[in-house]
Design a protein around this motif. Structure first.
Motif, PDB file in Angstrom:
ATOM      1  N   ARG B 400       1.879   7.745  -3.994  1.00  0.00           N
ATOM      2  CA  ARG B 400       1.182   8.909  -3.434  1.00  0.00           C
ATOM      3  C   ARG B 400      -0.281   8.542  -3.189  1.00  0.00           C
ATOM      4  O   ARG B 400      -0.819   7.611  -3.794  1.00  0.00           O
ATOM      5  CB  ARG B 400       1.217  10.090  -4.417  1.00  0.00           C
ATOM      6  N   THR B 401      -0.904   9.310  -2.333  1.00  0.00           N
ATOM      7  CA  THR B 401      -2.322   9.112  -2.057  1.00  0.00           C
ATOM      8  C   THR B 401      -3.106  10.139  -2.866  1.00  0.00           C
ATOM      9  O   THR B 401      -2.763  11.324  -2.860  1.00  0.00           O
ATOM     10  CB  THR B 401      -2.601   9.307  -0.553  1.00  0.00           C
ATOM     11  N   ARG B 403      -5.599  12.835  -3.738  1.00  0.00           N
ATOM     12  CA  ARG B 403      -6.373  13.846  -3.000  1.00  0.00           C
ATOM     13  C   ARG B 403      -6.867  14.861  -4.026  1.00  0.00           C
ATOM     14  O   ARG B 403      -6.071  15.411  -4.790  1.00  0.00           O
ATOM     15  CB  ARG B 403      -5.486  14.612  -2.006  1.00  0.00           C
ATOM     16  N   GLU B 405      -7.630  17.740  -3.553  1.00  0.00           N
ATOM     17  CA  GLU B 405      -7.024  19.054  -3.299  1.00  0.00           C
ATOM     18  C   GLU B 405      -5.641  19.187  -3.936  1.00  0.00           C
ATOM     19  O   GLU B 405      -5.142  20.297  -4.102  1.00  0.00           O
ATOM     20  CB  GLU B 405      -6.946  19.322  -1.795  1.00  0.00           C
ATOM     21  N   ASP B 406      -5.019  18.044  -4.275  1.00  0.00           N
ATOM     22  CA  ASP B 406      -3.716  18.107  -4.946  1.00  0.00           C
ATOM     23  C   ASP B 406      -3.858  18.210  -6.457  1.00  0.00           C
ATOM     24  O   ASP B 406      -2.859  18.236  -7.174  1.00  0.00           O
ATOM     25  CB  ASP B 406      -2.907  16.820  -4.651  1.00  0.00           C
ATOM     26  N   ASP B 407      -5.072  18.222  -6.928  1.00  0.00           N
ATOM     27  CA  ASP B 407      -5.318  18.103  -8.368  1.00  0.00           C
ATOM     28  C   ASP B 407      -5.537  19.494  -8.955  1.00  0.00           C
ATOM     29  O   ASP B 407      -6.222  20.328  -8.363  1.00  0.00           O
ATOM     30  CB  ASP B 407      -6.560  17.213  -8.566  1.00  0.00           C
ATOM     31  N   SER B 414     -12.735  13.748  -5.865  1.00  0.00           N
ATOM     32  CA  SER B 414     -12.229  12.696  -6.739  1.00  0.00           C
ATOM     33  C   SER B 414     -12.877  11.385  -6.331  1.00  0.00           C
ATOM     34  O   SER B 414     -13.043  11.113  -5.136  1.00  0.00           O
ATOM     35  CB  SER B 414     -10.708  12.562  -6.635  1.00  0.00           C
ATOM     36  N   GLU B 417     -10.449   9.407  -4.138  1.00  0.00           N
ATOM     37  CA  GLU B 417      -9.924  10.051  -2.942  1.00  0.00           C
ATOM     38  C   GLU B 417      -9.398   9.006  -1.952  1.00  0.00           C
ATOM     39  O   GLU B 417     -10.112   8.059  -1.588  1.00  0.00           O
ATOM     40  CB  GLU B 417     -11.046  10.873  -2.274  1.00  0.00           C
ATOM     41  N   GLY B 418      -8.151   9.158  -1.600  1.00  0.00           N
ATOM     42  CA  GLY B 418      -7.580   8.266  -0.594  1.00  0.00           C
ATOM     43  C   GLY B 418      -6.939   7.003  -1.141  1.00  0.00           C
ATOM     44  O   GLY B 418      -6.309   6.263  -0.390  1.00  0.00           O
ATOM     45  N   GLU B 420      -4.214   4.695  -2.625  1.00  0.00           N
ATOM     46  CA  GLU B 420      -2.746   4.674  -2.698  1.00  0.00           C
ATOM     47  C   GLU B 420      -2.353   4.256  -4.112  1.00  0.00           C
ATOM     48  O   GLU B 420      -2.753   3.182  -4.576  1.00  0.00           O
ATOM     49  CB  GLU B 420      -2.172   3.631  -1.730  1.00  0.00           C
TER      50      GLU B 420
END
Lengths: 488, 488, 488, 488
Positions: B400-401, B403, B405-407, B414, B417-418, B420
């Protein structure tokens, strides 16, 4: 589940698990932990510990045949493995010397045959590289493919000091093949020089023994073995480390991320060099010599903190008359003693019960780490579903007095004669078979087996450890998830 | 056996066990490994790892209220523990600051109440000793009797530099009581001096941040904490160690047999100091600062070889605007970032998959060691019969990448961020309850519980570890055999 | 007093004296400092320094004749000593290789004869031990009795790796005789292994040069030389040390009281390894290779703090075409460069004027220490009544640009071409004779002499230094008070 | 030349010069070495050494007046400087304590006046910083401008543990001003904690003294002083270092290029801690305590190899009754002994004659280095034209038995009572005046003078040494060539 054997209500301990629970054994393996069990045979471990069987990766149970003679210790696989079993050990690693002109595989095959006929415990064989010529070195990858996981190099023996470059090539080949190379680290030039000097000066008796093999000769040899390992990008395992100074050399290598593993043995944590000045000083001779209290302390700290990885015997048994042979000197004393049967109890008593190491570290240095390093994990070295049922029911409260006459080794003396020791195995199981009870061996010679690390699962553990430490990329986790390490 | 939950066919891994097998869970505990199982609910872990739930002993989820203000991070126990759960962590250790005039117990009780209302994960609380006056120090033995196992001392905060003797007394009392003392090691005098100097010289911006808190100020503070530990005969745990030089100080202490434990965190193994010179350099500020590549290497080696014991976040989340506040300088930058949700995946991806550490060490530094050090083992930190069913089904192939916003953390950025990242939890269980699935939290706030180490079994593990290392005699094995650590 | 030469009003500096005063020279010696002087010839040193003449103990001005060929550098004693004199050096130590089958004494006699015919500076000769057979080693005590004070051992050359024990015997004999043994410390096994590996992998060009002779191969060789020194109870002098790691090994030996002396050279303090990646990278090849900035820093610190004792050239000059020979690889590059004429100015400019070392240490490492270590002190290496008038009037403000074409060496290039260097000798006196002025040599070849340390005074200084460090009792002070070291 | 005094035919030795020659003295200075001399007064030094007068930079000859009492040693400048002169010492450095509320300058002026009235030797004064408040610290640059070159900080005394930041500011100011800061390195928190613990446990007698001030408390204090020095970019001088571990800390700092200088004293090289267990153990109390043989060895190695720079007394004399005062404990024993008169003979006898250090190092650590570090060189600390005629004619064969009753110190005992010591001064000259002959003082009190380092020449030497080590650029050589350091 119905199983062959149930061990009930023991405190089951590995370095990373601890439970008062039941174990179910079937077909020589652990098949269930906890839950409901019916069994053909029951053992009650209430109030006792259940530990992985001990693994001693450094024994001499087969003779060394060299030009002009034979070095024959008093134990063979029959007596030696009996002593091991009685002392809670279920797997041995035997130093396997080729005869003059014999290749490594031939020596391994020959030795395996005789061990299979005699041994009560399981075993692996470390081929000793006495001749690093290209033809011999070329055997190594094939040996690894067949399940061997190590070679042994003596820095003091034979021709290390004249064929260093070839030994370095051998280390490289072994590393590439995935084998671990064992090093006996002492500087041969320095030792032969000092022995001559001491003898020429009219000395050379036991009291001179420490001076004939000084700590700095061990430390510098360790440093050189490590430098070879850096050049060859190969992991090494330094046998019977004896001194704080040499340990410091290893510790610094580990801090640099180098794959340097360290073994020590009973002599260096239970005794110091004073006895060499006694009339029977030669009795205590080992290579390297007993050291000072500061060295003892450093080795205990290493066992506790993790920079010493294994605790093995270098079991090399003699009768006392051989040790005290008149006319012997620092260059000719017979090194080594019998240590197999007391290896674990002495470490438990003085290490765990006296607070020097935790029970977890006890298991780690006497079993788990050796299994990981030599490609036997997780088949050996742990208590895990699918693992071999190599188990010891350990009575932490049992006190016995060490007596050579109680020992299965044929050696007629013990350096620890009369010591009160608390913590002994009450039952030893090897692949689910009870092989010793309360110090009495009950299995037949030949019931032990050679352990190849041919399955993917076994081979992985070594690779993982090594790869992790030499920091090369690896994709082993994918392999793990695709393999069935405990199925075979 | 009939159980609540069966997890089938995963590769179950602890630092010392490994098996492709089934786990049976009942009443929040692991009750069976292997064997035959019927279950109300089934999870298939084929091709995946099953690991002990992560334990992050260093988070800030409650505000610091001091004279004249409040330091309030953007997460509380609700959002913080959600991020933890989504990232495979099942137990947190929160730094718990007393309010002005408040005692340690009062602070703990107050914080426990709010955490019990909010937390999804289990938790322990480390009381921060801001006032080492005798009355406050006298609370410590009672706290330990009630199941707390630690105190925290900041060498840079408040009055360490004016009340050192009292802090040493506190360390002594804590050690005698059986608690582990956490130290933030940086020299306050040096840092305040350098900050003033840099600011006076017209600097003090992010690019000066490393110079304002140099490596030697960390190393000398670690040396002093260790000297205090020797005097007090008390174990210490150094939080967020950042540099090779400070690690060397700790490593030498360990080689002397001193009970010195080391934690590091993501910032110091994934990043180096170059970003401080970028326009948004303040974003990267932590105490201590990011260091150089040689420091990163040394910390990885320490994680691999065993002289770094735990990998925790020091989760101290801010929004980016707070981090980049205009006018801030080296003395006032807001230190810390959100790291909880990505703690394990980043370490797995860059550590395990890139070959820097083994899977066994991954589990050890993210779970087992913390449990042992803080008196939770073997209830937590392992997969053992009787242990809490704190488990993660880990997908080693999922990429997953990262982000922000997914946290689940409320922090709006973060540092990664970005990136992999490969290797993420697919299911997180806390005491047998599925609390997160594929990064989505499904448990309710308040389902987590405070973990006291009041049972004999739990308390023993800490004592053992400490006693082993401080080499005092102990008779704990007898206690082990008489207790039932996994029964309660 | 009436003298031959008066040097007026210079700042006369040794490591332990400093005065603006006059020097009176007669019959090649310093006879008066201060006081009233009449002289045949006057030199005004106002505003300048007056320093002891430089001593470079490590040059190659005679060819190496081996089976199957000759290694011939482009300088002989005529051009080499001219470069030395122009650069402020008044005594050289030449590595003297026996021809195949030739003994040490024969090689020394032969070389002395040719040097006496050619040299402008005084000189000593270090016999290189290429064959450590008993007959050759047995020559050593006689050589020392005749005034030689050293032997040289190459750990990489010839047969060190196959005849280590004999080299250790030689070191012992040398130590007993009172000689200092020079060691080139690199591990031959490792280097040959890595060279083969790199070449086999399709590399082996200049960019691979550092990897072919890694720092750890130097460090471990230094460690082994030191271990040999401990066994042999003999002092050693490690030539051209290049790395922080090897220096650390030496520094720890010194802290244990071992007589381990360290030399470094211009390559390792003025340059780092980056140029190896340039098209003409082979130009920079030396044994060992250029290292990294951290190594440079460590060597400067060692020069300043005292654990590096001498700064010598290892002058081994080639023409550029030879250095860049097509087809050469890491195993065959021609090592070494011309450094004699710029040795002192570069060290003064970058060391003293840029604040890395004091003027006192400059004199110590370029003159006084070498005289003490090789038995020439106090005849050489100082400005003391009775000492040889080996003096340099040094202009600390003179700036010149380095140009190979201005250098008396026949080598056609300089690694420092175009560097601006401040601080050059204006006058060089050797035993009271002006041999160079403003970079122009004015003495005739053959005016230099071999310096034996046969007088009691000279021999004492070596013994004292060694005895002090190996902590054996000595009664030399009585000898000092009875002898007249400066009379002969 | 016609001079006041000629010293004929001695072996004149400095660390870098050695000659059997004559010295000419006029107007208190050395004006000629060698050559032809006529003199008003002649001294024959045939068979003897002529050495620079000793410099002891660490004495207590003035009382400490604090709130509530006075610490008054039994010597003042009259008796103390007489003992010094009789023992070959010509310059003293006195710890100068301000009275409560008194500034540094006031304390220096007051002390200088009394010393000028009493002292036989020359002297400098180290102001002790007991109150690091800004007003006091602000005095430092002015003091340096007036010729003072040092300040002293006690890490154990007063308020270091509560005002560390202010002491760091003071160190910074001192470094910027060009002063050297002396540090007493022991950790006050640890010592007060351990003293209380030992006393509370019913101990606290002399046998507990080493445990009350352990080696690690010295080592960590040294580490912290060094970290302060790094932050402040200021040189430091650690007084009376006592242990191998602390020395190792300093040695590592030196290897990093840090300006860290080390002093040790007789207690730590002539004695070990065993006497503390004797009935009169309190007699041996000093701060820090006597240590073990490994520490003694390390300090000798440091004196020999160069990482210990000076050998001073910390002369702090008491009468035996005061030392053995009933009821005293580890927190209240009176530390210190009289060492001035025997400082040099004991070091010569056990150091030089027994082969532990060379004669050159003897001179360096007892004179030359102190002069360089404290801005007195080359006026003091050497035998150079223009230097003060501070000279000792040293009889290397004279053997005497140490007797407290023969000592000018008023202390009524000596730790070395009855020791046979070989090597004593026969004549001591201070600025050309014979002040002691064969152990009898013949100069009048008040003939000694305060030594300011106000001339450019003197100030330079300190700057050079410091600048070299802190690696900042300097242009001092130009200054040297323009100044006349020995003229003023």
């Amino acid at each position: 589940m119905h199983v062959d054997i149930a061990i009930r209500n023991g405190t089951v301990v590995t370095p990373a698990t601890q439970a008062v629970t039941d174990l179910g054994l079937r077909d020589g393996r652990i098949v269930q932990i906890g839950g409901e069990l019916e069994a053909d045979e029951e053992f009650d471990a209430t109030g006792k510990l259940v530990l992985p069987g001990g693994i001693d990766m450094h024994v001499h149970l087969t003779p060394v045949e060299i030009e002009g003679g034979v070095v024959a210790w008093v134990d063979d696989f029959e007596s030696g493995s009996a002593a091991a079993a009685a002392g809670g050990i279920t797997t041995l690693g035997n130093m396997t010397f080729p005869r003059p002109g014999e290749g490594l595989r031939a020596a391994l095959d020959r030795t395996r045959a005789s061990a299979e006929a005699q041994s009560i415990t399981d075993f692996v064989l470390h081929p000793v590289l006495l001749d690093p010529s290209p033809a011999v070195v070329a055997e190594i990858p094939g040996l690894v493919a067949d399940g061997h996981s190590s070679i042994k190099i003596f820095m003091i023996a034979g021709d290390f000091d004249t064929r260093g470059r070839e030994y370095l090539d051998a280390l490289h080949v072994a590393g590439q093949a995935g084998a671990l190379t064992l090093f006996h680290c002492e500087d041969g030039c320095i030792i032969s020089f000092l022995c001559e000097l001491l003898i020429a000066a009219g000395g050379g008796g036991p009291a001179d023994y420490p001076a004939s093999r000084p700590i700095y000769s061990e430390a510098v040899a360790a440093a050189r073995a490590i430098a070879f390992a850096r050049a060859a990008e190969a992991p090494i395992y330094i046998v019977h480390l004896s001194s704080a100074e040499a340990l410091e050399v290893c510790r610094e290598a580990q801090a640099k991320g180098l794959p340097v593993y360290v073994e020590t043995r009973p002599l260096y944590v239970h005794l110091t060099s004073e006895p060499f000045s006694e009339p029977d000083g030669a009795k205590y001779v080992g290579n390297p010599p007993l050291r000072e209290q500061a060295d003892v302390d450093a080795l205990w700290h290493g066992l506790s903190a993790g920079h010493v990885h294994t605790f093995c015997t270098d079991h090399a048994p003699w009768n006392l008359a051989e040790k005290l042979e008149p006319g012997a000197n620092v260059a000719t004393f017979k090194p080594g003693v019998a240590d197999l049967q007391t290896l674990l109890p002495l470490l438990f008593s003085r290490g765990v019960l006296e607070g020097r190491i935790s029970l977890q570290r006890f298991v780690e240095v006497t079993s788990t780490n050796a299994a990981k390093l030599f490609g036997l994990y997780p088949r050996k070295g742990t208590i895990s579903v699918g693992a071999d049922a190599d188990l010891v029911i350990w009575d932490p409260e049992r006190t016995r007095t060490v007596r050579a006459e109680d020992d299965y080794s044929r050696s007629d003396f013990s350096l620890y004669e009369g010591w009160e020791v608390t913590g002994w195995p009450s039952h030893t199981f090897r692949r689910g078979e009870l092989i010793a009870r309360d110090g009495q061996v009950i299995a037949r010679p030949g019931s032990g087996a050679w352990m190849g690390c041919t399955s993917t699962g076994c081979r992985l553990s070594l690779a993982v450890l090594q790869k992790a430490l030499i920091a090369s990329a690896c994709s082993w986790v994918r392999l793990v998830s695709q393999s069935a390490p405990n199925a075979g």
